[in-house]
Design a protein around this motif. Structure first.
Motif, PDB file in Angstrom:
ATOM      1  N   ALA A  80      -3.184   1.829  -3.445  1.00  0.00           N
ATOM      2  CA  ALA A  80      -2.408   3.329  -3.203  1.00  0.00           C
ATOM      3  C   ALA A  80      -3.565   4.421  -2.681  1.00  0.00           C
ATOM      4  O   ALA A  80      -4.726   4.156  -3.076  1.00  0.00           O
ATOM      5  CB  ALA A  80      -1.660   3.853  -4.381  1.00  0.00           C
ATOM      6  N   TYR A 106      -1.575  -4.238  -5.611  1.00  0.00           N
ATOM      7  CA  TYR A 106      -1.084  -2.695  -5.449  1.00  0.00           C
ATOM      8  C   TYR A 106      -2.098  -1.892  -5.186  1.00  0.00           C
ATOM      9  O   TYR A 106      -2.876  -1.666  -5.854  1.00  0.00           O
ATOM     10  CB  TYR A 106      -0.167  -2.675  -6.631  1.00  0.00           C
ATOM     11  CG  TYR A 106       0.714  -3.547  -7.060  1.00  0.00           C
ATOM     12  CD1 TYR A 106       1.974  -3.784  -6.477  1.00  0.00           C
ATOM     13  CD2 TYR A 106       0.285  -4.506  -8.021  1.00  0.00           C
ATOM     14  CE1 TYR A 106       2.868  -4.679  -6.833  1.00  0.00           C
ATOM     15  CE2 TYR A 106       1.189  -5.678  -8.284  1.00  0.00           C
ATOM     16  CZ  TYR A 106       2.441  -5.559  -7.723  1.00  0.00           C
ATOM     17  OH  TYR A 106       3.310  -6.808  -8.157  1.00  0.00           O
ATOM     18  N   HIS A 165       0.962  -1.154   0.185  1.00  0.00           N
ATOM     19  CA  HIS A 165       0.015   0.073   0.037  1.00  0.00           C
ATOM     20  C   HIS A 165       0.872   1.231   0.165  1.00  0.00           C
ATOM     21  O   HIS A 165       1.671   1.156   0.790  1.00  0.00           O
ATOM     22  CB  HIS A 165      -0.922   0.005   1.317  1.00  0.00           C
ATOM     23  CG  HIS A 165      -2.030   1.000   1.071  1.00  0.00           C
ATOM     24  ND1 HIS A 165      -3.392   0.340   1.396  1.00  0.00           N
ATOM     25  CD2 HIS A 165      -2.516   2.103   0.597  1.00  0.00           C
ATOM     26  CE1 HIS A 165      -4.162   1.587   1.287  1.00  0.00           C
ATOM     27  NE2 HIS A 165      -3.534   2.517   0.521  1.00  0.00           N
ATOM     28  N   ARG A 171       2.741  -0.922 -14.290  1.00  0.00           N
ATOM     29  CA  ARG A 171       2.141  -1.710 -13.487  1.00  0.00           C
ATOM     30  C   ARG A 171       0.568  -1.390 -12.631  1.00  0.00           C
ATOM     31  O   ARG A 171      -0.218  -1.722 -12.328  1.00  0.00           O
ATOM     32  CB  ARG A 171       3.083  -2.281 -12.156  1.00  0.00           C
ATOM     33  CG  ARG A 171       2.481  -3.272 -11.251  1.00  0.00           C
ATOM     34  CD  ARG A 171       3.550  -3.796 -10.185  1.00  0.00           C
ATOM     35  NE  ARG A 171       4.307  -4.913 -10.570  1.00  0.00           N
ATOM     36  CZ  ARG A 171       5.827  -4.688 -11.204  1.00  0.00           C
ATOM     37  NH1 ARG A 171       6.018  -3.538 -11.125  1.00  0.00           N
ATOM     38  NH2 ARG A 171       6.157  -5.519 -11.699  1.00  0.00           N
ATOM     39  N   TRP A 172       0.885  -0.022 -12.187  1.00  0.00           N
ATOM     40  CA  TRP A 172      -0.493   0.803 -11.376  1.00  0.00           C
ATOM     41  C   TRP A 172      -1.285   0.979 -12.729  1.00  0.00           C
ATOM     42  O   TRP A 172      -2.476   0.509 -12.274  1.00  0.00           O
ATOM     43  CB  TRP A 172       0.035   2.276 -11.182  1.00  0.00           C
ATOM     44  CG  TRP A 172      -0.752   3.028 -10.665  1.00  0.00           C
ATOM     45  CD1 TRP A 172      -1.898   3.867 -11.177  1.00  0.00           C
ATOM     46  CD2 TRP A 172      -1.624   2.566  -9.312  1.00  0.00           C
ATOM     47  NE1 TRP A 172      -3.060   4.250 -10.453  1.00  0.00           N
ATOM     48  CE2 TRP A 172      -2.857   3.560  -9.384  1.00  0.00           C
ATOM     49  CE3 TRP A 172      -1.541   1.889  -8.392  1.00  0.00           C
ATOM     50  CZ2 TRP A 172      -3.862   3.583  -8.287  1.00  0.00           C
ATOM     51  CZ3 TRP A 172      -2.350   1.931  -7.221  1.00  0.00           C
ATOM     52  CH2 TRP A 172      -3.394   2.760  -7.219  1.00  0.00           C
ATOM     53  N   ARG A 204      -3.397   7.906  -7.412  1.00  0.00           N
ATOM     54  CA  ARG A 204      -2.676   7.421  -8.538  1.00  0.00           C
ATOM     55  C   ARG A 204      -1.086   7.959  -8.539  1.00  0.00           C
ATOM     56  O   ARG A 204      -0.517   7.227  -8.782  1.00  0.00           O
ATOM     57  CB  ARG A 204      -3.258   8.271  -9.838  1.00  0.00           C
ATOM     58  CG  ARG A 204      -2.479   7.784 -11.082  1.00  0.00           C
ATOM     59  CD  ARG A 204      -3.378   8.411 -12.365  1.00  0.00           C
ATOM     60  NE  ARG A 204      -2.382   8.351 -13.278  1.00  0.00           N
ATOM     61  CZ  ARG A 204      -2.094   7.341 -14.290  1.00  0.00           C
ATOM     62  NH1 ARG A 204      -3.011   6.284 -13.810  1.00  0.00           N
ATOM     63  NH2 ARG A 204      -1.292   7.326 -15.275  1.00  0.00           N
ATOM     64  N   GLY A 222       0.876   5.646  -6.230  1.00  0.00           N
ATOM     65  CA  GLY A 222       0.808   4.409  -6.860  1.00  0.00           C
ATOM     66  C   GLY A 222       1.806   4.173  -8.000  1.00  0.00           C
ATOM     67  O   GLY A 222       2.732   3.236  -8.007  1.00  0.00           O
ATOM     68  N   GLY A 272      -3.190  -1.569 -10.537  1.00  0.00           N
ATOM     69  CA  GLY A 272      -3.390  -0.687  -9.178  1.00  0.00           C
ATOM     70  C   GLY A 272      -4.847  -0.546  -8.743  1.00  0.00           C
ATOM     71  O   GLY A 272      -5.767  -0.581  -9.579  1.00  0.00           O
ATOM     72  N   PHE A 285       5.197   1.967  -7.736  1.00  0.00           N
ATOM     73  CA  PHE A 285       5.043   0.560  -8.296  1.00  0.00           C
ATOM     74  C   PHE A 285       5.219   0.951  -9.727  1.00  0.00           C
ATOM     75  O   PHE A 285       5.453  -0.183 -10.619  1.00  0.00           O
ATOM     76  CB  PHE A 285       3.558   0.042  -8.155  1.00  0.00           C
ATOM     77  CG  PHE A 285       2.986  -0.136  -6.693  1.00  0.00           C
ATOM     78  CD1 PHE A 285       3.766  -0.639  -5.850  1.00  0.00           C
ATOM     79  CD2 PHE A 285       1.866   0.561  -6.409  1.00  0.00           C
ATOM     80  CE1 PHE A 285       3.434  -0.630  -4.672  1.00  0.00           C
ATOM     81  CE2 PHE A 285       1.523   0.587  -5.197  1.00  0.00           C
ATOM     82  CZ  PHE A 285       2.207  -0.125  -4.039  1.00  0.00           C
TER      83      PHE A 285
END
Length: 218
Positions: free
Chosen positions: A145, A143, A114, A159-160, A148, A151, A164, A155
């Motif tokens: 967050a 993942y 997180h 990947r986000w 944004r 995140g 995410g 990451f």
């Protein structure tokens, strides 16, 4: 029942810890239960309440680089013993890599990283934290967050965008509703009846950007 292990510093009244308690107070505890893995020996403000709600508090070895091997062993022992724990949810900024990777090496299937920030504060531990942050994506399975930007910072954008999950910070609005009697009492108590009052609710940390606020008021 599914028990979710929340990895934090300790259960004081910090932002992350209070957010978790806001979820915990409203959780269906017949189906889900929070346990807390803390990394500071100092007792936390919420400790007694956590226990009264059925949660448990586990004391980890600490997040010193010298204790990393011990941390891996600790996570395996804990997760092998506590079979009801099905999810690890880590909130330790860059150092959450310790819990995540320990759980990964123990074969634990659900490991949530997180992200709660968009940068790491500068200091002597920054090189270690940068290395740990870079390895978090490979140690986690999921993942989360608070936004944004956080995140992406933790990451990576690809990947986000692919996996995410945005988790809004839970706030019990009823606790903060306007009440004229409270306003009157506090203004009288602090001798502010005829003053324009603007409040800022934040601890004195660089992330809260008090310097910017003071510049704006100046």
């Amino acid at each position: 029942m599914i028990r979710i292990l929340q990895s934090v510093s300790n259960m004081d009244r910090g932002g992350i810890e209070t957010m978790l308690m806001n979820y915990y107070w409203h959780l269906d505890r017949d189906q889900f239960q929070f346990d807390f893995l803390v990394n500071k020996e100092k007792p936390g403000f919420f400790d007694d309440e956590v226990r009264s709600l059925g949660g448990r508090i586990f004391m980890g070895p600490g997040l010193s680089p010298l204790k990393y091997p011990e941390y891996l062993r600790y996570m395996k022992t804990l997760l092998d013993r506590e079979k009801e724990i099905k999810v690890l949810h880590a909130h330790n900024e860059a150092m959450e890599f310790y819990a995540l990777n320990g759980a990964k090496k123990a074969g634990f299937p659900v490991r949530i990283a997180h992200a709660h920030n968009t940068h790491l504060p500068h200091g002597l531990k920054l090189p270690v934290k940068l290395v740990c942050k870079a390895m978090i994506p490979g140690a986690a399975t999921d993942y989360f967050a608070c936004g944004r930007e956080a995140g992406i910072y933790y990451f990576g954008e690809k990947r986000w965008n692919e996996s995410g999950v945005l988790i809004h910070n839970a706030i019990d609005l009823e606790r903060f509703c306007y009440r004229s009697e409270v306003r009157t009492r506090l203004r009288r108590e602090y001798q502010l009846e005829d003053k324009l009052v603007i409040g800022s609710v934040a601890r004195f940390m660089v992330q809260k950007n008090h310097t910017r606020m003071l510049e704006q008021f100046a």
